[in-house]
Design a protein around this motif. Structure first.
Motif, PDB file in Angstrom:
ATOM      1  N   GLU A   1       0.821  -1.211   0.000  1.00  0.00           N
ATOM      2  CA  GLU A   1       0.000   0.000   0.000  1.00  0.00           C
ATOM      3  C   GLU A   1       0.856   1.262   0.000  1.00  0.00           C
ATOM      4  OE1 GLU A   1      -3.122   2.379  -0.475  1.00  0.00           O
ATOM      5  OE2 GLU A   1      -3.201   0.198  -0.580  1.00  0.00           O
ATOM      6  N   SER A   2       1.995   1.253   0.697  1.00  0.00           N
ATOM      7  CA  SER A   2       2.844   2.449   0.717  1.00  0.00           C
ATOM      8  C   SER A   2       3.407   2.745  -0.674  1.00  0.00           C
ATOM      9  CB  SER A   2       3.977   2.299   1.734  1.00  0.00           C
ATOM     10  OG  SER A   2       4.857   1.257   1.353  1.00  0.00           O
ATOM     11  N   ILE A   3       3.710   1.711  -1.436  1.00  0.00           N
ATOM     12  CA  ILE A   3       4.200   1.905  -2.811  1.00  0.00           C
ATOM     13  C   ILE A   3       3.076   2.465  -3.666  1.00  0.00           C
ATOM     14  CG2 ILE A   3       5.019   0.720  -4.882  1.00  0.00           C
ATOM     15  CD1 ILE A   3       6.426  -1.261  -2.936  1.00  0.00           C
ATOM     16  N   ARG A   4       1.887   1.910  -3.517  1.00  0.00           N
ATOM     17  CA  ARG A   4       0.728   2.392  -4.277  1.00  0.00           C
ATOM     18  C   ARG A   4       0.464   3.862  -3.961  1.00  0.00           C
ATOM     19  NH1 ARG A   4      -4.851   2.896  -3.710  1.00  0.00           N
ATOM     20  NH2 ARG A   4      -6.019   2.414  -5.571  1.00  0.00           N
ATOM     21  N   ALA A   5       0.530   4.221  -2.687  1.00  0.00           N
ATOM     22  CA  ALA A   5       0.295   5.611  -2.288  1.00  0.00           C
ATOM     23  C   ALA A   5       1.341   6.535  -2.886  1.00  0.00           C
ATOM     24  CB  ALA A   5       0.278   5.723  -0.764  1.00  0.00           C
ATOM     25  N   ASP A   6       2.599   6.091  -2.907  1.00  0.00           N
ATOM     26  CA  ASP A   6       3.665   6.901  -3.498  1.00  0.00           C
ATOM     27  C   ASP A   6       3.441   7.073  -4.998  1.00  0.00           C
ATOM     28  OD1 ASP A   6       6.356   8.233  -3.313  1.00  0.00           O
ATOM     29  OD2 ASP A   6       6.849   6.616  -4.724  1.00  0.00           O
ATOM     30  N   LEU A   7       3.080   6.006  -5.686  1.00  0.00           N
ATOM     31  CA  LEU A   7       2.825   6.095  -7.126  1.00  0.00           C
ATOM     32  C   LEU A   7       1.667   7.046  -7.423  1.00  0.00           C
ATOM     33  CD1 LEU A   7       3.235   2.347  -8.119  1.00  0.00           C
ATOM     34  CD2 LEU A   7       4.760   4.232  -8.750  1.00  0.00           C
ATOM     35  N   MET A   8       0.638   6.980  -6.608  1.00  0.00           N
ATOM     36  CA  MET A   8      -0.516   7.863  -6.802  1.00  0.00           C
ATOM     37  C   MET A   8      -0.119   9.322  -6.566  1.00  0.00           C
ATOM     38  SD  MET A   8      -3.627   5.617  -5.178  1.00  0.00           S
ATOM     39  CE  MET A   8      -4.762   6.969  -5.263  1.00  0.00           C
ATOM     40  N   GLN A   9       0.701   9.564  -5.539  1.00  0.00           N
ATOM     41  CA  GLN A   9       1.146  10.924  -5.251  1.00  0.00           C
ATOM     42  C   GLN A   9       1.990  11.461  -6.405  1.00  0.00           C
ATOM     43  OE1 GLN A   9       4.487  12.192  -4.439  1.00  0.00           O
ATOM     44  NE2 GLN A   9       3.538  14.198  -4.332  1.00  0.00           N
ATOM     45  N   ARG A  10       2.849  10.638  -6.951  1.00  0.00           N
ATOM     46  CA  ARG A  10       3.687  11.071  -8.081  1.00  0.00           C
ATOM     47  C   ARG A  10       2.832  11.383  -9.307  1.00  0.00           C
ATOM     48  NH1 ARG A  10       9.479   8.889  -7.934  1.00  0.00           N
ATOM     49  NH2 ARG A  10       9.745   8.307  -5.764  1.00  0.00           N
ATOM     50  N   ARG A  11       1.826  10.562  -9.561  1.00  0.00           N
ATOM     51  CA  ARG A  11       0.942  10.818 -10.698  1.00  0.00           C
ATOM     52  C   ARG A  11       0.215  12.137 -10.505  1.00  0.00           C
ATOM     53  NH1 ARG A  11      -3.953  11.272 -12.052  1.00  0.00           N
ATOM     54  NH2 ARG A  11      -4.716  10.671 -10.012  1.00  0.00           N
ATOM     55  N   GLN A  12      -0.287  12.358  -9.303  1.00  0.00           N
ATOM     56  CA  GLN A  12      -1.014  13.594  -9.023  1.00  0.00           C
ATOM     57  C   GLN A  12      -0.097  14.810  -9.153  1.00  0.00           C
ATOM     58  OE1 GLN A  12      -2.609  12.696  -5.168  1.00  0.00           O
ATOM     59  NE2 GLN A  12      -4.371  11.597  -6.000  1.00  0.00           N
ATOM     60  N   SER A  13       1.142  14.672  -8.705  1.00  0.00           N
ATOM     61  CA  SER A  13       2.110  15.761  -8.806  1.00  0.00           C
ATOM     62  C   SER A  13       2.417  16.081 -10.274  1.00  0.00           C
ATOM     63  CB  SER A  13       3.391  15.384  -8.062  1.00  0.00           C
ATOM     64  OG  SER A  13       4.377  16.365  -8.253  1.00  0.00           O
ATOM     65  N   SER A  14       2.609  15.043 -11.068  1.00  0.00           N
ATOM     66  CA  SER A  14       2.867  15.239 -12.503  1.00  0.00           C
ATOM     67  C   SER A  14       1.667  15.883 -13.183  1.00  0.00           C
ATOM     68  CB  SER A  14       3.189  13.901 -13.170  1.00  0.00           C
ATOM     69  OG  SER A  14       4.374  13.362 -12.666  1.00  0.00           O
ATOM     70  N   GLN A  15       0.473  15.420 -12.826  1.00  0.00           N
ATOM     71  CA  GLN A  15      -0.748  15.973 -13.413  1.00  0.00           C
ATOM     72  C   GLN A  15      -0.904  17.444 -13.034  1.00  0.00           C
ATOM     73  OE1 GLN A  15      -2.548  14.157 -15.464  1.00  0.00           O
ATOM     74  NE2 GLN A  15      -4.492  15.195 -15.657  1.00  0.00           N
ATOM     75  N   ARG A  16      -0.606  17.777 -11.796  1.00  0.00           N
ATOM     76  CA  ARG A  16      -0.703  19.168 -11.346  1.00  0.00           C
ATOM     77  C   ARG A  16       0.290  20.049 -12.098  1.00  0.00           C
ATOM     78  NH1 ARG A  16      -4.599  20.869 -10.374  1.00  0.00           N
ATOM     79  NH2 ARG A  16      -4.045  22.539 -11.707  1.00  0.00           N
TER      80      ARG A  16
END
Length: 91
Positions: free
Chosen positions: A14-29
């Motif tokens: 789950e921590s890896i999934r959360a990190d991947l999601m945060q990176r995607r959101q950061s890139s999208q922003r």
């Protein structure tokens, strides 16, 4: 490829999934911020829906990643790029 990784993570990662999601959101922003500057500078039409355009681009990139991973050719992926650019908002 991040989206594929985040979907395939099990509960133990789950921590890896959360990190991947945060990176995607950061890139999208970052992409949306850049598109907003382009709109503000007149490089995109005034009526452009920046958030919608960024969501569209994200979906195209995710789809291309999946297609590339499942064997799409360079020519097929290039055709997707050309079609997407043909639908790009004009001035």
């Amino acid at each position: 490829m991040r989206v594929i990784g985040s979907v395939s993570c099990g509960p133990e990662a789950e921590s890896i999934r959360a990190d991947l999601m945060q990176r995607r959101q950061s890139s999208q922003r970052a992409l949306c911020d850049r598109m907003q500057r382009a709109k503000d500078d007149g490089d995109l039409p005034g009526g452009t829906d920046v958030e919608g355009l960024c969501a569209y681009l994200g979906a195209i990139l995710q789809g291309m990643s999946i297609q590339a991973g499942s064997g799409a050719t360079k020519e097929q992926l290039q055709a997707l790029v050309e079609t997407s650019l043909a639908m790009w908002p004009g001035k």
